[in-house]
Write a protein that holds these residues in place. Sequence first.
Motif, PDB file in Angstrom:
ATOM      1  N   ARG A  23      13.866  13.825  55.557  1.00 37.38           N
ATOM      2  CA  ARG A  23      13.666  12.508  56.144  1.00 37.38           C
ATOM      3  C   ARG A  23      14.036  11.463  55.103  1.00 37.38           C
ATOM      4  NH1 ARG A  23      10.757  12.914  60.824  1.00 37.38           N
ATOM      5  NH2 ARG A  23       9.835  14.956  61.176  1.00 37.38           N
ATOM      6  N   LYS A  24      14.791  10.482  55.538  1.00 41.55           N
ATOM      7  CA  LYS A  24      15.266   9.445  54.625  1.00 41.55           C
ATOM      8  C   LYS A  24      14.864   8.073  55.120  1.00 41.55           C
ATOM      9  CE  LYS A  24      17.711  12.060  51.844  1.00 41.55           C
ATOM     10  NZ  LYS A  24      17.689  12.037  50.406  1.00 41.55           N
ATOM     11  N   LYS A  25      14.826   7.118  54.172  1.00 42.05           N
ATOM     12  CA  LYS A  25      14.487   5.737  54.491  1.00 42.05           C
ATOM     13  C   LYS A  25      15.515   4.835  53.817  1.00 42.05           C
ATOM     14  CE  LYS A  25      10.922   3.785  52.424  1.00 42.05           C
ATOM     15  NZ  LYS A  25       9.560   3.347  52.092  1.00 42.05           N
TER      16      LYS A  25
ATOM     17  N   ALA B 272      15.170   1.198  58.016  1.00 43.19           N
ATOM     18  CA  ALA B 272      15.653   2.192  58.981  1.00 43.19           C
ATOM     19  C   ALA B 272      15.290   3.580  58.484  1.00 43.19           C
ATOM     20  CB  ALA B 272      17.163   2.069  59.157  1.00 43.19           C
ATOM     21  N   TYR B 273      14.817   4.417  59.391  1.00 44.85           N
ATOM     22  CA  TYR B 273      14.465   5.796  59.078  1.00 44.85           C
ATOM     23  C   TYR B 273      15.419   6.731  59.804  1.00 44.85           C
ATOM     24  CZ  TYR B 273      10.046   3.814  57.487  1.00 44.85           C
ATOM     25  OH  TYR B 273       9.098   3.082  56.831  1.00 44.85           O
ATOM     26  N   TYR B 274      15.792   7.817  59.158  1.00 45.65           N
ATOM     27  CA  TYR B 274      16.584   8.851  59.812  1.00 45.65           C
ATOM     28  C   TYR B 274      16.242  10.203  59.223  1.00 45.65           C
ATOM     29  CZ  TYR B 274      19.804   8.701  55.810  1.00 45.65           C
ATOM     30  OH  TYR B 274      20.351   8.760  54.559  1.00 45.65           O
ATOM     31  N   LYS B 275      16.720  11.253  59.885  1.00 48.72           N
ATOM     32  CA  LYS B 275      16.375  12.613  59.500  1.00 48.72           C
ATOM     33  C   LYS B 275      17.608  13.488  59.639  1.00 48.72           C
ATOM     34  CE  LYS B 275      13.447  16.354  61.190  1.00 48.72           C
ATOM     35  NZ  LYS B 275      14.509  17.162  61.685  1.00 48.72           N
ATOM     36  N   TYR B 276      17.822  14.350  58.648  1.00 52.99           N
ATOM     37  CA  TYR B 276      18.900  15.322  58.747  1.00 52.99           C
ATOM     38  C   TYR B 276      18.516  16.422  59.734  1.00 52.99           C
ATOM     39  CZ  TYR B 276      21.159  13.302  54.644  1.00 52.99           C
ATOM     40  OH  TYR B 276      21.782  12.457  53.770  1.00 52.99           O
ATOM     41  N   ARG B 277      19.502  17.171  60.228  1.00 56.67           N
ATOM     42  CA  ARG B 277      19.238  18.226  61.205  1.00 56.67           C
ATOM     43  C   ARG B 277      18.473  19.381  60.579  1.00 56.67           C
ATOM     44  NH1 ARG B 277      24.764  19.906  63.722  1.00 56.67           N
ATOM     45  NH2 ARG B 277      23.379  21.362  64.738  1.00 56.67           N
TER      46      ARG B 277
END
Length: 96
Positions: A72-74, A82-87
């Motif tokens: 999980r990245k910010k 913005a937050y996102y997540k790798y598969r």
Amino acid sequence: MFATRVLSAFRMWMPTMPMTLVSARSATESQSATATFRVEPKMTKHEIKEYLTKIYNLPVKKVNTMNYLGKRKKVIGRRKVAYYKYRDFKKAIVTF
């Protein structure tokens, strides 16, 4: 409508799931050859073994799997965060 019969001896399972080779080690006197693949999380050990034996004709002895959650990245911008997540992925260690 025409009905077609498929013989079970000629039926082959062709996956739509990719397998990526991460690393491979050749066989030595004390250890057998191993290869590490990155596969989809929904693939089972049996499906991985069937895929390698039927398509590539590899003599698979054993399959070990490990499940990994994506990181999980910010990202902090000027106005918002913005937050996102790798598969997610599964790592399969195959012994030949």
